[in-house]
Each structure stands twice: as C-alpha cells, then as structure tokens.
Motif scaffolding. Structure first.
Motif, PDB file in Angstrom:
ATOM      1  N   LYS A  64       3.513   6.059  -5.408  1.00 32.57           N
ATOM      2  CA  LYS A  64       3.527   6.123  -6.869  1.00 32.57           C
ATOM      3  C   LYS A  64       2.424   7.035  -7.384  1.00 32.57           C
ATOM      4  O   LYS A  64       2.642   7.846  -8.296  1.00 32.57           O
ATOM      5  CB  LYS A  64       3.362   4.716  -7.445  1.00 32.57           C
ATOM      6  N   GLU A  65       1.230   6.944  -6.776  1.00 35.77           N
ATOM      7  CA  GLU A  65       0.114   7.812  -7.197  1.00 35.77           C
ATOM      8  C   GLU A  65       0.397   9.274  -6.861  1.00 35.77           C
ATOM      9  O   GLU A  65       0.056  10.175  -7.640  1.00 35.77           O
ATOM     10  CB  GLU A  65      -1.171   7.353  -6.513  1.00 35.77           C
ATOM     11  N   GLU A  99       3.863   1.620  -1.354  1.00 33.45           N
ATOM     12  CA  GLU A  99       4.414   1.807  -2.698  1.00 33.45           C
ATOM     13  C   GLU A  99       3.353   2.322  -3.663  1.00 33.45           C
ATOM     14  O   GLU A  99       3.620   3.186  -4.498  1.00 33.45           O
ATOM     15  CB  GLU A  99       4.994   0.480  -3.191  1.00 33.45           C
ATOM     16  N   ARG A 100       2.134   1.780  -3.547  1.00 40.32           N
ATOM     17  CA  ARG A 100       1.053   2.217  -4.440  1.00 40.32           C
ATOM     18  C   ARG A 100       0.731   3.690  -4.233  1.00 40.32           C
ATOM     19  O   ARG A 100       0.614   4.456  -5.199  1.00 40.32           O
ATOM     20  CB  ARG A 100      -0.191   1.369  -4.204  1.00 40.32           C
ATOM     21  N   GLU A 126       0.833  -1.207   0.000  1.00 40.77           N
ATOM     22  CA  GLU A 126       0.000   0.000   0.000  1.00 40.77           C
ATOM     23  C   GLU A 126       0.867   1.256   0.000  1.00 40.77           C
ATOM     24  O   GLU A 126       0.535   2.255  -0.653  1.00 40.77           O
ATOM     25  CB  GLU A 126      -0.924   0.006   1.220  1.00 40.77           C
TER      26      GLU A 126
END
Length: 599
Positions: free
Chosen positions: A528-529, A524-525, A522
């Motif tokens: 990235k966003e 990393e996600r 979560e």
C-alpha cells in the motif's frame, strides 16, 4: 666388407637413382657420417633463436614488420641449402673441401660432429636459461600493470575538482586501451586519496607494480599539471613531468601524458593504438569542459547528479555535434535515469537511442558506444543476440574494459549460461577488484545459478568496501531468504529500504521477504505504501510477492503487466529463483516467449 670411397658414394647414389633401388640403411648411415642430422638440428635451434630475436627486438626499434617476415623467409629457404652443404662439403684442418675429395683416413667428421653437438647443447642451454629468467622475472611482479590514483585539486576554487577528476579519468581510459598494459579501473582507484604515503600497500591491494599520481591547478586561463609514475615495489620515481599550458591547449594533453607513461612502462603499441592515443576527442574547449563536468557528476550516481550530468552532456554535444564521447555520455545519463526510476524505461530508451547511435556513427571504434547500445538492446529492447554482439565488439576493442565484462556477464546469466557468466565477471573483477557494484553483480550471478552459499561473500565484500552501498543489502537479503535464513533476510532488506530513503521499489522487496515469512499484514502495508508513490512501483516485484504466496495466477497476471510495461527487471524472468513456484505452472511456459525485441 669393402668401404665405399667418397667419390664412389656420389657415383653410387647417381647410379642407384637411375637404375635401381637405394639401400636405405647405407644411405642413412652416410647421412649420419657426414653430420647432416647434426646440422639439421643445429640449424633448427639457431633458426628458432633468430626468429625469437627478430619478433621481440625488431618492434622495440620500430623496424617494419616486413623485415621480420624477410628474416623468417630467408631462414626457411636456407634450411635445404644447409643440408646440401653439409652433404657436399667437409670442414678439414686445411679448410673447407668437397667431401668427395677427402679420403676416409683424413676425414675428421667425428670431431666436427662433436663440435656441432657442443654448439647445439650450448644454444639449448642458453634458450632454457632465457626462458627460466623470463618466467621468474614475470613472476617477480607486474611491471606493466598500473593504477591511476585520483589527481589532487590544488586550485583555489574547489569547484574545479571536476577538472582534476576528469584528467585522471581521461588518462586512465586512454591507458586502458593499450592491450600490453593492465590498468585498474576507476572505481577501484577512487577510494584512495591523492599522493598517499602507503603506495606499496595500495599496489598490493590492487595487484599492480606501478602507480601514477598527480595534481592539477587551474587558475584563470592557465593549467598546471604535475604527474609522477612510481615503481611501487621500490617507491622510486620512474618518470615525472610538469605541464604548464594555456586552457585552449589542454585538449590532447591527456593523450600526450598517456603515451609518455606507456613508453616509460615499455609497453608495445599497435599502429591502431597509437592513432587512438593521438586522436583528439573534440576541438571545442567549451564542449570538452562540459563533458568533463558531466563525467564528474555522472560518476556520483545519485538522481540529482545524473540529471546535472545529462544537462552538461547536452551542452557538450550542442557545442560540437560530432563529439562522439559526448553523445555516449548523454546516452549513459538517460539509461541511468531510467534504471533508477527518475524517468520511465520507455522514455529512457527513446531518448538514449539517438545518442548511442550518433556516438557510433561518429566513431565506430568507441568502446563506450557499444556498451551503451548493448545495454539498450539487452535491458530495454530484449534483443539478446544483438546485445551480445555489441558487448563482444566492445571487448574486442578493449579486452580490459571492466564494464564490458560486467554487462556481458549479466546477459549470459539471464539466459542460464552461468559458467560463461562467471568467467566474465571474474575478468571484470580482475580489472576492477575494489568495485562494490561488480561484487554485487557477482553475487547476483551466483544467486540465479542457485549457488547461494558462495553468493554471500561478494555481498559482504561490497559492504566492506562501501558500507552504505544499498544494492549489496538488497542482494544479501534475497540470498539469505533463499538459504532459509528469513529473519536475517528481512533484516538485510530493511537496511536496503533505509539506505534507499524508503522508496517504493525497496519496500516491494521487503514485502517479498515478509511474504516468504508469512507476515501477510506487513505485506499489505508495504504494498500500500509503495503504490502510494507515483513512478516507484514495479509489476515484476509484485509477481515475486505473489509467487512467494503460492499464488500462481496472481504472479502470472503481474508478469504479463511487467512485460507490457517493459519493466527493466523482467529480463531475469527465466532464472530468478523468486519465481520458482510460478515457473512450474504450465501457463508460465508461454510467458518468456512474449519478450519480443522491438529493435
């Protein structure tokens, strides 16, 4: 033992003064016999009463201050004369006589002394009664406290709502500059409707004894303003007035209303306060109209509304280059645009500085100007000493200014001065009890002081006041995580993300929460966003994420980038609990020293 005659006493004093020592016991006994002690006490009591009357009553009748000083001087000079008179003269049935001429058998000093005792007791009882009355009267309700409710817009064009809002704001600001009044800040009063039916309930919530309400109707070049001052405890009108003016005569009307309200509340104004109320902010009607519109949009605090405010403030100062409040408003707009990420911190500071400086050059007693410059010095320039000086100047000019107390509290907390910070935020809360932002600031101060248990309640209160107040969920989430309530913390920050329309900064805060929980996927996600949206990325937040992952090297690297980019959040580096892990690293020691002031 032979009784010394009165005349003998005078001769005895002269002889002993010339030839030998004075018998203290006999001398003080004679002072007592002649009622000198009683006269001294009675004189002191009556003198105190007269001085109180002079200092309290003279200003009410606008008697000059030199008259008060003259009364005090006469009373002080009269004291030794009263003692000499008591020694030398005695009141007898035949009138006033020299003490030396009264035989001991004919003396009535004992009876006179008893009369003086009664006078002293009577005056003391009167003073005590007055003090008790004043104490209970002050406790019965705040008769010099006031809340200015939103003015109702009765104009056919609803777009004129800015004018009703501006009139209320200006009257409130002027009243707040009177030190003898307690005026509730605008944030707390805006949640109420115009002309509400439950005035007593509102007064209790705000802690005031008086409510000012009104309506505004603007048609073509005419303006009609109805104003009413209501005693909230009795629901009776203390004063009401209707003003019909041409549009070009509107500048200065707020000052006229504020002065009348102050008089109705029996407020004492200093000469400087009177001059401030009489002063017109500008002579340009176009500039003033643009300024009122600008304040209206700035108070909405959305990126779009703040940009509209910036344009309107620019128009105001273009029409009148000497309009101090217009320049301060423009500085505030740039500061807010930088803080919400609409422009970079460097650009915001670069554009705000000339406006804040110009505002204070035009009016060096403008409270708003010192607050704006203080924010620039603290949040953007990292000059803590200069910022503290400006906040103190603002509070000296306007001790009841909630914003000045709030921003000063933040500065104190950043440097670890928690007790002082909490005193300041409590003072802000007293002036603006229903402000969600002040509640969130209070929670932040308790958070950095590691008082996590007490920090929850201000967040709850802020959410209760304004359910969609995003910052309250952000702060609540951080507090929950530090309390070990990770799941509840993630839930609160997720709500913050929703209310912030999923911007990059909010997602980085959620990434921190997941980093604490160990949810690496979560993290990393979300990172990235966040990095995919230009301008919505904070290196400081990245440092907190790496600190939560026990990655000291990565956190230190991101902190260095935050300093290089002059991130507005880096001012909390010394006290932020989210950096506790990396703060223990030896290499962290030199990081705070890199926060070098630019000005």
């Amino acid at each position: 033992m032979t009784v010394q005659s009165p005349r003998g006493w005078t001769e005895y004093l002269l002889v002993t003064w010339r030839e030998g020592p004075l018998d203290p016991q006999r001398f003080f006994g004679e002072l007592k016999r002649r009622n000198v002690y009683r006269v001294a006490i009675a004189y002191g009591v009556v003198a105190w009463l007269l001085i109180q009357i002079a200092t309290q009553v003279f200003p009410f009748f606008e008697i000059p201050n030199w008259c008060v000083r003259l009364v005090v001087l006469v009373i002080v000079c009269g004291f030794p004369l009263a003692l000499i008179f008591a020694w030398a003269f005695e009141l007898t049935p035949e009138g006033l006589k020299r003490t030396d001429e009264v035989l001991p058998a004919a003396s009535i000093t004992r009876a006179t002394g008893r009369r003086i005792d009664f006078v002293i007791i009577a005056v003391l009882l009167a003073i005590i009664a007055a003090l008790v009355y004043a104490y209970y009267r002050s406790d019965s309700g705040p008769d010099k406290s006031i809340a200015v409710l939103p003015f109702e817009n009765l104009s056919d064009e609803k777009a004129n709502a800015y004018f009703a809002d501006g009139i209320q704001d200006e009257i409130l600001t002027l009243l707040a500059k009177i030190s003898d009044l307690k005026v509730i800040s605008r944030t707390s009063t805006q949640r109420y409707k115009s002309a509400p039916p439950n005035l007593l309930e509102i007064a209790k919530e705000l802690g005031v004894g008086n409510i000012l309400e009104g309506s505004v109707q603007k048609e073509s070049d005419r303006v009609r303003i109805n104003v009413q001052l209501i005693d909230a405890r009795t629901d009776r009108s203390r004063w009401a007035e209707t003003y019909n003016r041409k549009w070009e005569d509107i500048i200065g009307l707020q000052s006229e209303i504020a002065q009348t309200v102050a008089e109705a509340l029996d407020a004492r104004l200093t000469g400087r306060e009177k001059a401030k109320l009489r002063a017109k902010p500008t002579e340009s009607h176009v500039a003033y109209d643009a300024y009122l519109r600008g304040r209206y949009f700035l108070n909405k605090r959305t990126p779009e509304s703040v940009e509209k405010a910036r344009v309107l403030f620019s128009k105001a100062v273009t029409e009148d280059l000497h309009f101090a409040q217009g320049h301060a408003g423009l500085a505030d707009a740039y500061i807010h645009l930088a803080k919400i990420g609409a422009i970079s911190a460097d650009e915001g500071a670069k554009r705000a500085w000339p406006e804040a400086s110009r505002a204070l050059n035009e009016d060096n007693r403008l409270t708003e100007g010192y607050i704006s410059r203080g924010i620039l010095l603290n949040d953007f320039e990292w000059n803590w000493l200069a910022a503290e000086s400006d906040y103190r100047k603002a509070l000296k000019l306007d001790p009841h200014n909630a914003a000045a107390h709030q921003w000063y509290a933040r500065l104190l907390a950043q440097s670890g001065r928690s007790e002082e910070a909490l005193r300041e935020i409590v003072a802000a809360e007293q002036q603006d009890p229903l402000s969600p932002m002040i509640q969130v600031t209070k929670a932040k101060l308790l958070f950095v002081a590691r008082n996590y248990n007490d920090a929850v309640e201000p967040c709850r209160k802020a959410i209760e006041l304004e359910p969609g107040f995003a910052s309250a969920y952000s702060m609540l989430g951080q507090i929950r995580i530090q309390r070990g309530e990770t799941a509840l913390g993630i839930e609160a920050v997720a709500k913050f993300v929703d209310l912030s329309n999923g911007n990059g900064w909010s997602k980085l805060e959620l990434a921190y929460a997941h980093a604490v929980a160990g949810n690496q996927a979560e993290v990393e996600r979300l990172v990235k966003e966040a990095t995919a949206v230009p301008g919505q990325f904070s290196p400081y937040d990245m440092a907190t994420i790496h600190s939560a992952q026990n990655d000291a090297a990565g956190a230190l690297q991101w902190l260095q980038k935050a300093i290089e980019q002059r991130s507005v959040d880096v001012i909390w580096i010394r006290v932020d609990p989210r950096l506790d892990y990396v703060r223990s690293d030896p290499q962290f020691t030199g990081i705070p020293a890199r926060l070098v002031p630019r000005r």
